[in-house]
Design a protein around this motif. Structure first.
Motif, short mmCIF file in Angstrom:
data_model
loop_
_atom_site.label_atom_id
_atom_site.label_comp_id
_atom_site.label_asym_id
_atom_site.label_seq_id
_atom_site.Cartn_x
_atom_site.Cartn_y
_atom_site.Cartn_z
N SER A 36 0.75 -1.19 0.14
CA SER A 36 -0.03 0.00 0.08
C SER A 36 0.79 1.26 0.08
O SER A 36 0.38 2.27 -0.51
N GLY A 37 2.16 1.20 0.57
CA GLY A 37 2.99 2.30 0.71
C GLY A 37 3.60 2.87 -0.70
O GLY A 37 3.48 3.97 -0.96
N TYR A 40 0.90 5.44 -1.86
CA TYR A 40 1.29 6.66 -1.31
C TYR A 40 2.21 7.51 -2.07
O TYR A 40 2.67 8.48 -2.16
N ARG A 41 3.37 6.47 -2.41
CA ARG A 41 4.63 6.86 -3.06
C ARG A 41 4.28 7.38 -4.33
O ARG A 41 4.91 8.50 -4.78
N VAL A 104 6.61 11.86 1.32
CA VAL A 104 5.37 10.93 1.36
C VAL A 104 4.41 10.97 2.60
O VAL A 104 3.15 10.85 2.42
N SER A 105 5.13 11.12 3.67
CA SER A 105 4.30 11.32 4.88
C SER A 105 3.25 12.46 5.05
O SER A 105 1.88 12.44 5.29
N ARG A 114 -6.02 9.64 1.07
CA ARG A 114 -6.28 8.44 1.76
C ARG A 114 -7.70 7.71 1.14
O ARG A 114 -7.71 6.62 0.91
N GLY A 134 1.13 -2.04 5.24
CA GLY A 134 1.05 -0.41 5.34
C GLY A 134 1.05 -0.15 6.64
O GLY A 134 1.77 -0.73 7.39
N ARG A 135 0.02 0.95 6.80
CA ARG A 135 0.23 1.52 8.27
C ARG A 135 -1.28 1.43 8.88
O ARG A 135 -1.28 1.47 10.11
N ASP A 136 -2.26 1.22 7.98
CA ASP A 136 -3.83 1.04 8.68
C ASP A 136 -4.48 0.06 8.03
O ASP A 136 -5.71 0.20 7.73
N ARG A 162 17.28 0.64 6.56
CA ARG A 162 16.83 1.77 5.20
C ARG A 162 18.24 2.19 4.57
O ARG A 162 18.36 2.42 3.45
N ARG A 185 9.05 10.58 10.06
CA ARG A 185 8.10 9.85 9.35
C ARG A 185 7.24 9.13 10.61
O ARG A 185 5.97 8.95 10.49
N ASP A 189 3.22 9.86 10.99
CA ASP A 189 2.52 8.80 10.48
C ASP A 189 1.67 8.47 11.92
O ASP A 189 0.33 7.85 11.62
N ARG A 192 -1.09 11.95 12.52
CA ARG A 192 -2.04 12.60 11.60
C ARG A 192 -3.59 12.43 12.13
O ARG A 192 -3.85 11.21 12.81
O1 DC Z 1 5.95 1.46 3.86
P1 DC Z 1 6.28 2.80 3.06
O2 DC Z 1 7.83 3.49 3.70
O3 DC Z 1 6.54 2.42 1.47
O4 DC Z 1 5.28 4.01 3.33
C1 DC Z 1 5.56 5.15 2.63
C2 DC Z 1 4.66 6.10 3.45
O5 DC Z 1 3.19 6.04 3.11
C3 DC Z 1 4.86 6.19 4.82
O6 DC Z 1 5.52 7.22 5.31
C4 DC Z 1 3.51 5.97 5.59
C5 DC Z 1 2.64 6.06 4.30
N1 DC Z 1 1.63 4.87 4.31
C6 DC Z 1 0.45 5.47 4.91
O7 DC Z 1 0.12 6.20 5.40
N2 DC Z 1 -0.72 4.12 4.94
C7 DC Z 1 -0.34 2.88 4.50
N3 DC Z 1 -1.12 2.01 4.49
C8 DC Z 1 0.96 2.74 3.92
C9 DC Z 1 1.91 3.78 3.70
#
Ligand code: DC
Length: 232
Positions: A36-37, A40-41, A104-105, A114, A134-136, A162, A185, A189, A192
């Motif tokens: 999923s990231g 966003y990228r 990206v953040s 989103r 992902g994050r969510d 990284r 980040r 993240d 927000r």
């Molecule tokens: O996993 P990544 O580093 O490629 O994610 C890039 C950015 O995208 C990260 O800073 C937060 C955001 N992200 C998000 O808010 N929700 C997600 N489901 C996936 C990524």
């Protein structure tokens, strides 16, 4: 191990090895892997190339929202890998650059972005048998995902990962900058307003600071077996 038709959501902090681990799981269980990231990228790259975000991170939200109406971001299979395309263009390399990482953040904190990404993710995961990282994912995108994993590791271990990743791609990272980007980040993240990075109450936590992939895999097999009463 015969795994039922489920969604495996893998959430957590950046550089915890989420994507490598999620890819490994997908391969192990013959599931589809979705990053999923990457979306966003992809939106961030689009915003940068079209002047919707400036150097000080101020975002032209109405402009970006309008632009996204005709933004064709999709995954396509290239040599067995799910790669991000913007229209006909393979953007996989650009979206992993430090330039995109650094903005990206703030882009991912925009509610309209989103909504755009969530719609694509839900479409992509509708068929189940998917590992999505992902994050969510386990909190917002697929709150009913059958297996939710939350990954974490120490900041030092994550920054080193990284750093190595960027170096392997031919970039010339500075450790201090990598650590700063990671902490920024993490903060954005987790703080927000829309869909912050939080652990779902029903997620299984995996701290892999000192674990090998083989150990992580053994751990997750145990989690799945326990949840579905599979005896192997
Ligand atoms: O996993 P990544 O580093 O490629 O994610 C890039 C950015 O995208 C990260 O800073 C937060 C955001 N992200 C998000 O808010 N929700 C997600 N489901 C996936 C990524």
């Amino acid at each position: 191990m015969l795994v039922p038709d489920i969604i495996i959501a893998v959430d957590g902090y950046s550089s915890t090895g989420k994507s490598s681990f999620a890819k490994l799981l997908a391969k192990e269980f013959s599931f589809l892997y979705l990053d999923s990231g990457a979306l966003y990228r992809g939106v961030t790259l689009f915003a940068q190339e079209n002047g919707f975000i400036s150097a000080d991170n101020s975002i032209d939200v109405p402009g970006l929202e309008k632009g996204m109406e005709s933004l064709d971001l999709h995954f396509s299979n290239v040599d067995g890998k799910n790669v991000l395309f913007c229209g006909e263009r393979n953007v996989e390399k650009e979206i992993r650059s430090m330039k995109v990482s650094s903005q990206v953040s703030p882009i991912a904190a925009v509610a309209e972005v989103r909504v755009f990404v969530d719609r694509k993710l839900r479409e992509a995961g509708a068929s189940k048998r998917v590992v999505m990282d992902g994050r969510d994912i386990g909190t917002t995108v697929f709150p009913n995902a059958e297996i939710k994993l939350f990954m974490t590791a120490s900041a030092e271990v994550r920054a080193r990962r990284r750093f190595d990743e960027l170096q392997a791609k031919g970039e010339n990272p500075q450790m201090e900058e990598v650590m700063k980007n990671l902490q920024e980040r993490d903060y954005i993240d987790s703080h927000r307003a829309v869909s912050p990075l939080v652990q779902a109450p029903d997620a299984f936590v995996l701290d892999n600071s000192d674990m090998t992939f083989a150990e992580e895999l053994a751990w997750v097999r145990g989690v799945i077996q326990g949840k579905f009463g599979i005896l192997e």
